[in-house]
Every structure is written in C-alpha cells, then in structure tokens.
Write an enzyme that holds these catalytic residues in place. Structure first.
Site, PDB file in Angstrom:
ATOM      1  CG  ASP A  22      -2.077   0.914   1.121  1.00 33.69           C
ATOM      2  OD1 ASP A  22      -2.292   1.481   0.019  1.00 33.69           O
ATOM      3  OD2 ASP A  22      -2.791   1.100   2.116  1.00 33.69           O
ATOM      4  CG  HIS A  39       0.297   1.910  -9.325  1.00 32.57           C
ATOM      5  ND1 HIS A  39      -0.006   1.526  -8.035  1.00 32.57           N
ATOM      6  CD2 HIS A  39      -0.782   2.620  -9.752  1.00 32.57           C
ATOM      7  CE1 HIS A  39      -1.208   1.966  -7.709  1.00 32.57           C
ATOM      8  NE2 HIS A  39      -1.695   2.644  -8.732  1.00 32.57           N
ATOM      9  CG  LEU A 133       9.171 -17.285  -3.446  1.00 37.22           C
ATOM     10  CD1 LEU A 133       8.955 -17.268  -1.940  1.00 37.22           C
ATOM     11  CD2 LEU A 133       9.584 -15.893  -3.915  1.00 37.22           C
TER      12      LEU A 133
HETATM   13  C1  FPP Z   1      -1.902   0.138  -3.321  1.00 37.56           C
HETATM   14  O1  FPP Z   1      -1.428   1.477  -3.360  1.00 37.56           O
HETATM   15  C2  FPP Z   1      -1.360  -0.608  -4.441  1.00 37.56           C
HETATM   16  C3  FPP Z   1      -2.114  -1.157  -5.440  1.00 37.56           C
HETATM   17  C4  FPP Z   1      -3.568  -1.026  -5.507  1.00 37.56           C
HETATM   18  C5  FPP Z   1      -1.490  -1.878  -6.554  1.00 37.56           C
HETATM   19  C6  FPP Z   1      -0.252  -2.640  -6.237  1.00 37.56           C
HETATM   20  C7  FPP Z   1       0.466  -2.859  -7.503  1.00 37.56           C
HETATM   21  C8  FPP Z   1       1.798  -2.869  -7.682  1.00 37.56           C
HETATM   22  C9  FPP Z   1       2.765  -2.766  -6.584  1.00 37.56           C
HETATM   23  C10 FPP Z   1       2.372  -2.963  -9.044  1.00 37.56           C
HETATM   24  C11 FPP Z   1       1.931  -4.125  -9.879  1.00 37.56           C
HETATM   25  C12 FPP Z   1       2.229  -5.424  -9.242  1.00 37.56           C
HETATM   26  C13 FPP Z   1       2.886  -6.452  -9.823  1.00 37.56           C
HETATM   27  C14 FPP Z   1       2.985  -7.728  -9.104  1.00 37.56           C
HETATM   28  C15 FPP Z   1       3.526  -6.352 -11.123  1.00 37.56           C
HETATM   29  P1  FPP Z   1      -2.485   2.659  -3.557  1.00 37.56           P
HETATM   30  O2  FPP Z   1      -2.571   2.969  -4.989  1.00 37.56           O
HETATM   31  O3  FPP Z   1      -3.785   2.304  -2.912  1.00 37.56           O
HETATM   32  O4  FPP Z   1      -1.763   3.799  -2.747  1.00 37.56           O
HETATM   33  P2  FPP Z   1      -2.463   4.986  -1.921  1.00 37.56           P
HETATM   34  O5  FPP Z   1      -3.235   4.359  -0.802  1.00 37.56           O
HETATM   35  O6  FPP Z   1      -1.286   5.771  -1.432  1.00 37.56           O
HETATM   36  O7  FPP Z   1      -3.305   5.744  -2.884  1.00 37.56           O
END
Ligand code: FPP
Length: 248
Positions: A22, A39, A133
């Site tokens: 997050d 991201h 893994l």
């Molecule tokens: C949460 O941060 C994150 C996500 C909803 C997406 C997670 C995705 C990645 C780390 C990249 C893609 C993954 C792979 C495995 C290739 P948020 O956007 O909710 O952050 P915020 O709460 O600060 O807005």
C-alpha cells in the site's frame, strides 16, 4: 536449473509471507507525479522483495496486487496496472525460471481481459516446475469472495452427495479455497501506515502475525523486509494455547 543461493537466517524464516503493498499513490503524490509512477516504482519493490524472499528460503510469498475493489478505480489507472502486470510477467520470466520461482495466481480472473488471462496462464504453466519460492499474485482477489466461492463448491458437492457435511472440518473446508495446498500465512506485512487487512487472505490469516510499517510500498526494500522479519522473530506464537503448554 539454477536455484537461488540461500542466505542462512539465524531464525526460522516464516514459511508463508503475505504483503499488502500500500501507498503507491501517496508516494507519487509526495513527488508531484501521477499515481501510475508510484505503481511503477512499486514494481521495483516487488522485484527486490521477491528476490530477497527467494534468497532467505521463504516458501510462499503472497502479494496483494489488485483487489476485487480496485476495479472501481479510474479506468486509466486500472489499465495501467494491467500493463505493469504484463510487463512484469515478461521482464521477470527468465529470472523466475533460473531461480526456480513458481508463479501462482489467486482471485476471480474471469474479470481480467482475455489477453491478461492468457499471459497469466502461460506464466503459471512455464514456471510450474519451479522448486524454489512460490510467488502468489492475488489479482481481482477478495478474501470474502474466496470463501464464498469455496462455500458454493462445497454446497454443490453436498447436493451431489459427494460430501458429507458432518465430515466438513477446517482442513476439509480449506481444501476448497484458492490457496488449498498452501500453509496459512505466518507473517502479514502492510505498508503505508494503514492498520487493517482489507479483505486479504481472511481464512489463512487466522493466526498470522501482523506487521505494520509507515514506509510506503515504493520505498519498501530489503532493509525494511529485514526489519519485518526481525520483529516477527520476537513474536511468541501461541495459536490459542498457553505459554506453559508450549513449553512442554
Ligand atoms: C496500493 O497502493 C497498491 C495497489 C492497488 C497496486 C499494487 C500494484 C503494484 C505494486 C504494481 C503491480 C504489481 C505487480 C505484481 C507487477 P495505492 O494505490 O492504494 O496507494 P495509496 O493508498 O497511497 O493511494
């Protein structure tokens, strides 16, 4: 096949680590960048953490990459996340094969485009012989949804006379879940200061040790992972028993 070199840890590494990644959006906002930049940087953290867990001898790493609720985000962000996922599968494929990493995917994949589904199926198949893994990507995933889908399958079996409800205990139930043949999560990490599990691995988190850090996911790295493990090694896991019973 070359296996990743294991780095001996002083303690027993958690067999199953789960991470709620997050804070990507906030990381980008702090820098005046579009959310997708967060991201993108988050993928760098994914790569570093996957490598580190493989080296440490973690058996299962489950990453909450896209929740069932994330479909409600702006179309542009959803599309960008799907592209990042496709890029990740392509760019990491060789390394996964060389390091014996086995990819698994959980969630309701029927909502993904045909192209994404196909890329996932191919990557899962290509890495299926991996002995290192197991990397579990939770995509279009929700813990309640996973439990509901299991219940539907169980009801069908009972109605078909294939399952006796009296024989349904916790182990028998777990066999219907997406993570059927995996141990429950030992350690669940959530970044960005939020202290909740947001519908991730609800069944498998019954006795999970929770670790929350203020660090935003794009800043999470080996050093932060080591801190989480060090904290985990201090925990005394009792699984509902008393200290005295555990000393026997
Ligand atoms: C949460 O941060 C994150 C996500 C909803 C997406 C997670 C995705 C990645 C780390 C990249 C893609 C993954 C792979 C495995 C290739 P948020 O956007 O909710 O952050 P915020 O709460 O600060 O807005």
């Amino acid at each position: 096949m070359r296996q990743s070199t294991l780095e001996p840890e002083a303690n027993n590494v958690p067999a199953h680590v789960a991470i709620i990644m997050d804070g990507n959006g906030r990381w980008a906002r702090q820098r005046g960048l579009p959310r997708i930049a967060g991201h993108q940087q988050g993928v760098e953290s994914v790569t570093e953490v996957v490598d580190a867990c493989a080296r440490k001898g973690v058996c299962y790493l489950s990453l909450f990459a896209f929740s069932s609720e994330n479909w409600g985000r702006p179309r542009q962000e959803v599309d960008a996340l799907m592209l990042l996922l496709l890029d990740y599968l392509t760019s990491q494929r060789q390394k996964m094969l060389e390091n014996g990493i086995r990819l698994r995917v959980i969630g309701d994949l029927s909502r993904m485009t045909q192209g994404v589904q196909q890329a996932l199926v191919e990557a899962v198949q290509a890495t299926s012989a991996g002995k290192g893994l197991t990397l579990v990507l939770a995509l279009s995933y929700g813990g309640r949804d996973e439990i509901l889908r299991a219940v539907r399958r169980i009801v069908m079996q009972v109605q078909g006379g294939k399952l006796d409800p009296d024989r349904l205990d916790a182990d028998a139930f777990a066999a219907f879940l997406d993570l059927a043949d995996m141990p429950p999560a030992d350690l669940m990490i959530r970044t960005s200061g939020e202290m909740r599990i947001s519908n991730f691995l609800l069944w498998q988190a019954a006795y999970t040790e929770l670790y929350f850090t203020e660090v935003l996911w794009p800043d999470f790295n080996l050093e932060e992972l080591n801190k989480a493990f060090a904290d985990y090694y201090q925990r005394r896991r009792r699984f509902g028993l008393t200290d005295e019973q555990l000393q026997l």
